[in-house]
Enzyme design. Structure first.
Site, PDB file in Angstrom:
ATOM      1  CB  VAL A  95       1.536  -0.041   5.016  1.00  0.00           C
ATOM      2  CG1 VAL A  95       0.107  -0.521   5.300  1.00  0.00           C
ATOM      3  CG2 VAL A  95       2.040   0.760   6.218  1.00  0.00           C
TER       4      VAL A  95
ATOM      5  CG  LEU B 127      -1.940  -1.136   1.292  1.00  0.00           C
ATOM      6  CD1 LEU B 127      -2.757  -1.028   2.573  1.00  0.00           C
ATOM      7  CD2 LEU B 127      -2.857  -1.124   0.081  1.00  0.00           C
ATOM      8  N   GLY B 128       2.077   1.165   0.476  1.00  0.00           N
ATOM      9  CA  GLY B 128       2.961   2.325   0.522  1.00  0.00           C
ATOM     10  C   GLY B 128       4.177   1.991   1.356  1.00  0.00           C
TER      11      GLY B 128
ATOM     12  CE  LYS C  51       3.138   1.503  10.016  1.00  0.00           C
ATOM     13  NZ  LYS C  51       3.141   2.740  10.837  1.00  0.00           N
TER      14      LYS C  51
ATOM     15  N   GLY D 215       7.704   3.923   3.597  1.00  0.00           N
ATOM     16  CA  GLY D 215       8.397   5.089   4.106  1.00  0.00           C
ATOM     17  C   GLY D 215       9.804   4.707   4.490  1.00  0.00           C
ATOM     18  N   GLY D 216      10.451   5.590   5.253  1.00  0.00           N
ATOM     19  CA  GLY D 216      11.846   5.362   5.599  1.00  0.00           C
ATOM     20  C   GLY D 216      12.075   4.130   6.438  1.00  0.00           C
ATOM     21  CG  MET D 217      12.242   4.343   9.942  1.00  0.00           C
ATOM     22  SD  MET D 217      13.960   3.913   9.640  1.00  0.00           S
ATOM     23  CE  MET D 217      14.247   2.792  10.987  1.00  0.00           C
TER      24      MET D 217
ATOM     25  CG  ASP E  24       4.750  12.812  12.374  1.00  0.00           C
ATOM     26  OD1 ASP E  24       4.962  13.968  11.955  1.00  0.00           O
ATOM     27  OD2 ASP E  24       5.063  11.791  11.745  1.00  0.00           O
TER      28      ASP E  24
END
Length: 554
Positions: A82, A74-75, A97, A77-79, A194
């Protein structure tokens, strides 16, 4: 400020370093280079439209923890990444995740990254709110935590804003949902830290979800910020956090204000060409006043962007402003006034436009409204914006409370008599109305008058170390006689230091007493912190609640 002006694990920022970390779509045609910036930025689960053709993702089909079958990315990021997955045990789709920590990171930072994911799961799992994503499970695979969450079908607010701004009403509606999630988090001792458009999901059926508690700060747990750096998205970080000061709920509310500004104005108010410049603007720049957002929404945004957290409106005030913006009064271009007279006593209708109200029509309506208010409740004070009148039939009274306060009543088996309590989401302020009925007073405990009741309570406050509220001996009191609807009443203000182990803040009480002609005793109590930002707000609530108390038959 060099180390502080970095969200790259302590590395210096380049002149062209981006300050917003957008979610990347899965499988782009030409995979981009790693995005510089916050190495702890976590991906948001966004389910793309079914029409988007998906190439088989490497790793799809894997079975995690013996039950979660990975379907598609689904996507990322840096860490982490998902995945959309299938829980084969209960036959439902979920979001999973996967932790993805760069091999080049030092062991300490790798351990911190995994601990952040565990904390994300703990933080979200502690919250029971429709605007917080549900965490179903944490599956440990090879010593690494995989977070299993509900699958929210939709897109992020960040993606929506790529297509254009939101109307004031829609922005206020979304803001209310995010605010509710933050209130629930703050009440549980959790700071999100955040809040940004990419972490707000817009699901089906107008559902709004605040996600990614990966850098949340849970009260009582140690700080995981690495030496020389901080976590969060620079343009949404509150000034006090940039300065290294201890954050509080007001810091999350600042971020909500930035989100609302960007959603309606189409530009982030503090975004600059690099991280250092962005943080400097957070500290020093004053954004242009909102242009698209007007009225209550503009007031909410402007208030939330005060550099001093003590000057920002609290959650209750923000909720009132957003509710007013989300539900504006209907714009009536014409009104019909019926003037009695003419043959047969029939009324003649006059259709008046807006300008017509400045003449006779306005006078007629103003007189009618005034007459209604006098007849309905001649003693009521004006209600602030966002307040509501609550009818309490069992207590034979009406109580004015802020619209967002939560209502509770004691169990019928309790010995607290007839009582209702309204509490702010934060738990800092509560309003309680108690009725002792003469017909039920077999032990003749009701005092002979409001003043006598106040005197008895005042003596109990001073003599008892545990009188109802876990207060130590010797609280300060200020009893005084007053009136209610022309009859005798009494008030007392009590300030004390609590010995409640869960909340050691000093408290202040405003108590109003009134005994009806029939012998029933009413006691209205408003409790709030005796020191801090909530004290003035609590006193305003007490003044308004007491002024607008409406006891049937008086």
């Amino acid at each position: 400020m060099d180390d502080l002006m970095s969200n790259n694990g302590g590395a210096r920022s380049g002149a062209d370093e981006p300050t917003s970390f957008a979610l990347q779509p899965p499988n782009p045609p030409n995979p981009p280079a790693p995005v510089p910036g916050n190495p702890y930025a976590t991906p948001t689960q966004v389910v793309p439209p079914q029409s988007v053709a998906a190439v088989q993702d490497p790793g799809a089909g894997r079975l995690i923890a013996g039950r979660y079958r990975l379907i598609a990315k689904l996507g990322h990021g840096g860490m982490g990444t998902v995945w959309r997955a299938k829980d084969e045990t209960v036959d439902r789709e979920v979001a999973v995740k996967e932790p993805r920590v760069p091999e080049h990171l030092p062991e300490r930072e790798r351990a911190n990254a995994f601990e952040r994911m565990r904390r994300e799961a703990r933080a979200a799992a502690r919250l029971d709110h429709p605007a917080v994503v549900d965490v179903h499970d944490v599956a440990v695979v090879g010593g690494q935590p995989w977070i299993v969450m509900e699958l929210v079908r939709g897109r992020s607010l960040g993606d929506a804003l790529q297509e254009g701004t939101l109307s004031a009403r829609e922005a206020a509606r979304i803001g209310l949902e995010v605010l509710g999630a933050l209130e629930a988090a703050h009440a549980a001792g959790i700071l999100h830290r955040d809040v940004k458009p990419d972490n707000v999901l817009l699901g089906r059926y107008e559902r709004v979800v605040l996600t990614d508690f990966g850098i949340a700060q849970i009260e009582g747990e140690t700080n995981l910020t690495d030496t020389g750096g901080f976590v969060g998205s620079p343009e949404y970080i509150a000034p006090e956090r940039v300065l290294g000061q201890r954050p509080g709920p007001a810091s999350d509310l600042w971020s909500l204000g930035v989100v609302l500004y960007a959603a309606t104005e189409g530009v982030s108010p503090f975004r600059r060409n690099n991280t250092a410049a962005t943080l400097q603007s957070v500290l020093n720049a004053t954004p242009a006043p909102p242009a698209s957002a007007q009225g209550p929404l503009a007031e909410a945004i402007t208030g939330l962007l005060h550099k001093d957290p003590a000057r920002r409106p609290d959650a209750a005030r923000v909720r009132a402003l957003l509710e007013a913006a989300a539900n504006p009064p209907a714009d009536r271009s014409t009104q019909v006034v019926q003037v009695m007279g003419g043959q047969g006593g029939e009324g003649r209708r006059l259709r008046l436009g807006r300008k017509g109200w400045t003449g006779l029509g306005a006078a007629v309506v103003a007189a009618a409204v005034t007459a209604y208010l006098v007849l309905a409740n001649p003693f009521a004070g004006p209600l602030p914006e966002g307040w509501k009148i609550r009818q309490e039939k069992e207590l034979a009274a009406s109580l004015a409370v802020p619209g967002a306060y939560q209502r509770t009543v004691p169990d019928r088996e309790s010995d607290q008599g007839h009582q209702v309590t309204y509490t702010d989401w934060s738990g800092s302020i509560w309003i309680s109305l108690t009725l002792d009925k003469k017909a039920e007073d077999t032990g003749r405990a009701i005092a002979g008058s409001a003043a006598a009741e106040m005197y008895d309570d005042d003596r109990a406050f001073k003599d008892s170390g545990s009188y109802r509220l876990d207060m130590p001996e010797g609280p300060k009191t200020d009893p005084k006689d007053t009136t209610y609807r022309g009859g005798k009443a009494a008030e007392n203000t009590v300030t004390y230091d609590t010995d409640d182990s869960e909340d050691l803040r000093p408290r202040e009480l405003r108590i109003f007493y009134y005994k009806t002609s029939g012998g029933d005793m009413y006691e209205l109590t408003v409790s709030y912190p005796g020191k801090g930002d909530f004290t003035d707000r609590g006193r305003e609530v007490a003044d308004t609640a007491i002024a607008n108390l409406d006891i049937d038959g008086t």
